[in-house]
Motif scaffolding. Structure first.
Motif, PDB file in Angstrom:
ATOM      1  N   PRO A  76      44.874  33.775  50.691  1.00  0.00           N
ATOM      2  CA  PRO A  76      45.456  34.840  49.867  1.00  0.00           C
ATOM      3  C   PRO A  76      44.611  36.116  49.960  1.00  0.00           C
ATOM      4  O   PRO A  76      43.483  36.068  50.431  1.00  0.00           O
ATOM      5  N   ILE A  77      45.181  37.217  49.509  1.00  0.00           N
ATOM      6  CA  ILE A  77      44.410  38.467  49.470  1.00  0.00           C
ATOM      7  C   ILE A  77      43.681  38.475  48.136  1.00  0.00           C
ATOM      8  O   ILE A  77      44.313  38.443  47.080  1.00  0.00           O
ATOM      9  N   ILE A  78      42.359  38.501  48.208  1.00  0.00           N
ATOM     10  CA  ILE A  78      41.587  38.425  46.967  1.00  0.00           C
ATOM     11  C   ILE A  78      40.931  39.758  46.668  1.00  0.00           C
ATOM     12  O   ILE A  78      40.350  40.383  47.555  1.00  0.00           O
ATOM     13  N   GLY A  79      41.016  40.168  45.429  1.00  0.00           N
ATOM     14  CA  GLY A  79      40.359  41.405  45.034  1.00  0.00           C
ATOM     15  C   GLY A  79      41.017  41.984  43.813  1.00  0.00           C
ATOM     16  O   GLY A  79      42.202  41.757  43.552  1.00  0.00           O
ATOM     17  N   VAL A  80      40.208  42.724  43.052  1.00  0.00           N
ATOM     18  CA  VAL A  80      40.723  43.339  41.827  1.00  0.00           C
ATOM     19  C   VAL A  80      40.621  44.860  41.915  1.00  0.00           C
ATOM     20  O   VAL A  80      41.030  45.571  41.007  1.00  0.00           O
ATOM     21  N   SER A  81      40.042  45.340  43.028  1.00  0.00           N
ATOM     22  CA  SER A  81      39.838  46.786  43.167  1.00  0.00           C
ATOM     23  C   SER A  81      41.182  47.496  43.289  1.00  0.00           C
ATOM     24  O   SER A  81      42.202  46.879  43.611  1.00  0.00           O
ATOM     25  N   GLN A  82      41.130  48.801  43.072  1.00  0.00           N
ATOM     26  CA  GLN A  82      42.341  49.611  43.190  1.00  0.00           C
ATOM     27  C   GLN A  82      42.900  49.521  44.609  1.00  0.00           C
ATOM     28  O   GLN A  82      44.101  49.440  44.820  1.00  0.00           O
ATOM     29  N   ASN A  83      41.970  49.510  45.581  1.00  0.00           N
ATOM     30  CA  ASN A  83      42.388  49.462  46.982  1.00  0.00           C
ATOM     31  C   ASN A  83      43.194  48.195  47.281  1.00  0.00           C
ATOM     32  O   ASN A  83      44.253  48.254  47.908  1.00  0.00           O
ATOM     33  N   ILE A  84      42.701  47.052  46.817  1.00  0.00           N
ATOM     34  CA  ILE A  84      43.381  45.787  47.104  1.00  0.00           C
ATOM     35  C   ILE A  84      44.670  45.671  46.278  1.00  0.00           C
ATOM     36  O   ILE A  84      45.699  45.182  46.763  1.00  0.00           O
ATOM     37  N   THR A  85      44.617  46.145  45.036  1.00  0.00           N
ATOM     38  CA  THR A  85      45.822  46.107  44.197  1.00  0.00           C
ATOM     39  C   THR A  85      46.942  46.906  44.859  1.00  0.00           C
ATOM     40  O   THR A  85      48.096  46.470  44.894  1.00  0.00           O
ATOM     41  N   LYS A  86      46.562  48.068  45.411  1.00  0.00           N
ATOM     42  CA  LYS A  86      47.574  48.892  46.056  1.00  0.00           C
ATOM     43  C   LYS A  86      48.121  48.203  47.317  1.00  0.00           C
ATOM     44  O   LYS A  86      49.336  48.220  47.565  1.00  0.00           O
ATOM     45  N   ALA A  87      47.228  47.602  48.093  1.00  0.00           N
ATOM     46  CA  ALA A  87      47.665  46.899  49.311  1.00  0.00           C
ATOM     47  C   ALA A  87      48.667  45.802  48.960  1.00  0.00           C
ATOM     48  O   ALA A  87      49.707  45.653  49.619  1.00  0.00           O
TER      49      ALA A  87
END
Lengths: 125, 349
Positions: B5-16
């Motif tokens: 899965p795509i893991i992350g909470v940053s704005q960059n990952i949320t947008k992706a």
């Protein structure tokens, strides 16, 4: 007076965006604006607005103008889309291929743009 | 095939993730950009899984790994006898990925000639295998990725502008891990769990809070891939302290290693304009004070280098440096950059 028409303007150049928004707001339009295709798609999907016409720039981050034109034409084929671009022939050819109803090159004349908008709206009705 | 899965909470990952959810079913060409090791392939796999093509093939090809001829035959296939050694027909990836996804990794390394062929497939949905005169129809969703700045490559003349605009219909940029430190702990936690299952080791020592904090503070030049390697090493060795110590010992910048003790602080002394061993001067030190000196020094080196490379052609230099002619002239003067005697600027202002 007729019911106002919903217009969506998409451009990552804020100055152009504001100028177009101000210009069309003077007429009988509810103007919505977005800084790229992603934001535009969010507006279209979340606000559940039936847009009467969309004006979009082509070269933008995230979802480009070509992307948003293709998506709009896939999902809402009756909504006319005008592409405005100043980036040479490639994006213009792409915009036309993505089924933009009209491709206008920057710099453009506001009166001319308004004339084209009205023509497309007339054709639609 | 199920990728991670795509893991992350940053704005960059949320947008992706947001872009992926909104466009996975459109079939529009996608360009994924970002440094090596940020997880561009994971993004491509997620796009595939969320699309209606997910029952078909996801094929990947690394454009940097194969020489041009081989890449061409891998992509388009060939007929029997198309060239010496082509003893039987071979299907290319465009044919094999029909109704599925073709992931073109490191597209910036594709030759100009092959870029033209790729553009043709994207425009027409057709291609001809080598040695064949018949075009084959192919419905393939192209997802390309690059760690290079393709816009710069266009300026250099190594990447086709028309292909770039076609691929870049949708752009998903993944930022380096050091620019989104809030993602480091969630990624580390995910992979620690994964590796614990994978290694089937009873000895796995979960890292404590302090270790996690140290992981989050490290700058991860190699991005997620480097983090994964470090986690694997720590889990195999069963010792976090040692692995983290080895991270700390790594030079923060390439080129720092191998310097003798005597000149270890020479750059610092030069930037600060004083001797590091002088306690009085050291006490008066502040980071803010050296910022401008540091910027000036780096700018001077970069500008001088570009001017040398361009034979002091200032117009060319302004294009490479992406600054105006006026700015370049003012930098040359304020930073005391000396031209070779034959290139002295005739007054122009």
């Amino acid at each position: 007076m007729n019911k106002p028409l919903n217009l969506l303007i998409i451009d990552d150049n804020e100055e152009i965006l504001v100028a177009l928004k101000d210009f069309f707001s003077m007429d009988n339009f509810n103007v919505y604006s977005a800084i790229d295709g992603l934001e535009a798609l969010k507006i279209i999907e979340s606000e559940n607005i039936a847009f009467d016409l969309i004006i979009t720039d082509i070269v933008m981050p995230n979802i480009s103008g070509v992307g948003i034109i293709s998506i709009v034409k896939q999902r809402w084929p009756d909504v006319p889309v005008i592409a405005i671009t100043g980036w040479g022939e490639h994006p213009e050819a792409l915009a036309a291929e993505a089924d933009a109803d009209l491709v206008i090159e920057k710099p453009f004349d506001l009166a001319e743009l308004k004339k084209k908008v009205n023509e497309l709206l007339l054709k639609k009705t | 095939m199920l990728g991670p899965p795509i893991i992350g909470v940053s704005q960059n990952i949320t947008k992706a993730k947001d872009i992926i959810n909104r466009i996975a079913d459109t079939g529009l060409s996608i360009l994924i950009s970002g440094e090596s090791g940020v997880g561009k392939e994971v993004i491509a796999q997620n796009l595939f899984q969320k699309s209606f093509r997910n029952k078909n093939s996801f094929l990947k090809i690394n454009c940097a790994a194969l020489p041009e001829g081989l890449l061409e035959s891998e992509l388009f296939g060939y007929e029997q006898g198309a060239f010496t050694g082509a003893q039987r027909k071979k299907k290319g990836k465009f044919e094999l990925a029909h109704k599925g996804v073709l992931f073109l990794d490191e597209i910036g390394d594709m030759s100009f000639n092959l870029q033209a062929k790729l553009l043709h497939v994207l425009q027409s949905g057709e291609f001809a295998p080598l040695g064949s005169e018949k075009d084959i129809k192919s419905d393939v969703w192209i997802i390309a990725a690059s760690n290079q700045n393709l816009e710069k490559n266009i300026k250099k003349g190594t990447f086709r502008e028309d292909l770039y605009y076609r691929l870049n219909t949708i752009n998903i940029h993944i930022a380096p891990l050091r620019e989104r430190p809030e993602d480091i702990i969630p990624i580390a936690e995910y992979y620690i769990k994964q590796y614990a299952i994978q290694f089937k080791s009873g000895k796995i020592i979960k890292p404590g809070k302090k270790i996690m904090e140290q992981l989050a503070e490290y700058n991860w030049q190699g991005n997620v891939r480097e983090l994964q390697n470090v986690l694997k090493r720590a889990l195999v060795m069963g010792d976090w302290e040692d692995v983290l110590k080895s991270l700390g010992e790594k030079p923060s910048e390439p080129g720092n290693s191998g310097k003798g003790e005597s000149d270890k602080y020479s750059l610092l002394s030069e930037l600060m304009g004083f001797d590091m061993n002088d306690q009085v001067e050291l006490d008066a030190f502040s980071l803010k004070k050296i910022r401008q000196t540091a910027i000036d020094r780096v700018e001077k080196e970069v500008i001088a280098c570009i001017l040398d490379k361009t034979g002091w052609n200032r117009t060319k230099a302004t294009k490479i440096l992406e600054i105006s002619y006026k700015t370049l002239l003012s930098k040359i003067s304020s930073l005391d950059i000396e031209p070779p005697p034959s290139k002295k600027l005739r007054s122009k202002n």
